[in-house]
Design an enzyme around this catalytic site. Sequence first.
Site, short mmCIF file in Angstrom:
data_model
loop_
_atom_site.label_atom_id
_atom_site.label_comp_id
_atom_site.label_asym_id
_atom_site.label_seq_id
_atom_site.Cartn_x
_atom_site.Cartn_y
_atom_site.Cartn_z
N LYS A 1 9.70 -4.37 9.14
CA LYS A 1 10.03 -4.22 7.71
C LYS A 1 9.75 -2.76 7.34
CE LYS A 1 9.05 -5.89 3.05
NZ LYS A 1 8.81 -4.55 2.49
N CYS B 1 -11.48 6.87 -27.28
CA CYS B 1 -11.27 7.94 -28.25
C CYS B 1 -10.61 7.31 -29.47
CB CYS B 1 -10.35 9.03 -27.67
SG CYS B 1 -9.87 10.27 -28.89
N SER C 1 14.73 -10.57 -3.22
CA SER C 1 13.44 -10.06 -2.77
C SER C 1 12.90 -11.03 -1.72
CB SER C 1 12.46 -9.98 -3.94
OG SER C 1 12.94 -9.11 -4.93
N ALA D 1 24.97 24.21 19.30
CA ALA D 1 25.92 25.32 19.24
C ALA D 1 27.35 24.81 19.36
CB ALA D 1 25.62 26.31 20.38
#
Length: 662
Positions: free
Chosen positions: A112, A416, A83, A35
């Site tokens: 990590k 297919c 990386s 508040a």
Amino acid sequence: MVKISNKQAYEKAVETLNEWAKAYYTDDAPIASDAEYDELYHALLEYESKNPSEISLFSPSHKIGGAVSEKFSKATHIKQMWSMEDIFDSYELKAWIARGDKSRFSFVVEPKFDGASLNLLYENGVLVRAITRGDGVTGEDVTQNARVIKSIPLKISYANRIEIRGEVVITKADFEAINADKISRGEPTLANPRNAAAGSLRQLDSSVTASRRLLFVPWGVGEHELGFEKHSQIIQFVKSLGFYYDEFFKICLNESEILSAYSELLKQRDDKPISMDGMVVRVDELSGCDELGYTVKFPKFMVAYKFPAQEQTTRLIDVALQVGRSGVVTPVGVLDEVVIDGARVKSVTLHNFDEISRLGVQKGDYVGVIRSGDVIPKITSVYEARRDGTQTKISRPTHCPECGSHLLDEGVYIKCQNLNCKARVLNSIIYYCSKKCLNIDGLGEAIVTSLYENGLIKRVYDIYFLDEASLLGLDGFKDKKVANLLNAINNSKGCELWRFINGLGCEHIGEVAAKKIASSFGQNWIDVSYDDVASLDGFGTEMANSLIDFLQVNRVEILDLIDIVKPVAKKTEIKQSVFSGKTVVITGTLSKSRDEFKAELESMGAKISSSVSKKTDFVLAGNEAGSKLEKANELGVRVIDESEYNKLAEILIDKKEQESLF
């Protein structure tokens, strides 16, 4: 009621609100009630609305967001972002410490966290740019969005230029709250905290980013002028600037202490507020880091010690069928939803129907499922003892789930063969436009699907007949976006032949095979015979049959496409050398990337292999060559270093001379 009457009181309110926000969002130790904060904040907003010229750059009102970008621009990191190499057990940890004799140093270990890497650049104490990791050299400029993340200070008490790096994450609790809100509004939920963080960071509307409760957790620096000797000192300094930090941060002196820290952190995995997928281990001494250096991909002085994949038990409800671009029908397991490491898992890969038989799984079975990092969830065990008679066997399909045509069952693969099947068409177009094929920027999965659903494309050929008038009629397509897309499509013409061949999506013919076909046959590739293809090095009966059948069935469409695209066959001149016809394995750290050495060797007629065997002729070994070097020595394969390689590469000889050398 709080009122701000002058600039001095306004600046004091800015300082106070930022102090309260830091205590709440970063320190998790509030020093004011909600508040109290809201009352002062609304007074600040009222003052700013009446005095817009006096709005401070550091005002908390900037954390609301609302600015909308059309597209993120690219930006370059001052120092490259890297990386990390992954290790998974104590044996790999021991081997990592042994490489470069890291036992000489002390180590820092910390959690990590699973999120999106971000690089913050501060100059004169002010946040001036925020860049995603990208490829490590160049990322996307998301400064506008970083400014609205409450745990990222707009101002720090350090005047020199510094890049502060860390992970943008969402806490588990906030992730659940966001998804609960989405469910209540009938919106799709977010997949997992990591993807949610990355997606939130890249929102074009910064108000969406502001609403996602993102948290920035620093883990290092790039460019800086700090005079510290240890990484741990740098992190303590960064934390003192007002950034969030996790309490788990240890200095370890040896392997035993690292393993003890790993066990301790693993026990905290479920209790941590943020998802972790492992522990970072790095050399603490900065001089040691400089000495150890980098490989092409990773720093040698740090490693990610990953946690074991988490397994959960759930029920396999059904098996859905997906049709790929080449027509292969893949079974996907539909699960009773389960949360694994913060991610909601609803499906698992089943690979093919032979794998279903191997697992012995049935619909309705209770199964063990794992998910590790980015790995697609998979079934690890089937609890047959828990069967209650409601289970049903999984049958091999006979008709395509998309178009209804009869399927060709080849054993492992069920296909297919209907080229007009919607699933095949959509996936083939998406693949054709992808980075490794024609690389048409702007034609991703969502756009291709939209164009297909709106009847603008029905096959790859139609891409080249898209025009401004038809595209401007679609939602989200404005003049600049349309111009960029049409330009990208036009630029795909005249592409390298191997890209075109790869883009056609012939079963068993990927990037490597496409390059071989293009370099061996050039523009005559479409008229090759079975014997021509089967005689290529590395090609077998399956690949030759696949290509010849594909060319026969789709010849007219391929010729039409060639007429528009006009792909170019770049013939590489093969120099006769010591390496001609020889099999070479490249290992270790060299002065150039492996791809560069590979290209050089291929131009000299060499065949590049990824593994050492009795058929290997040379192993080109750099620093820290490891197991491949050991295997070569064990088999008596000739090992050469870079210096010897350079000398041999200069020797151009004819075939008879080459044979006499060996």
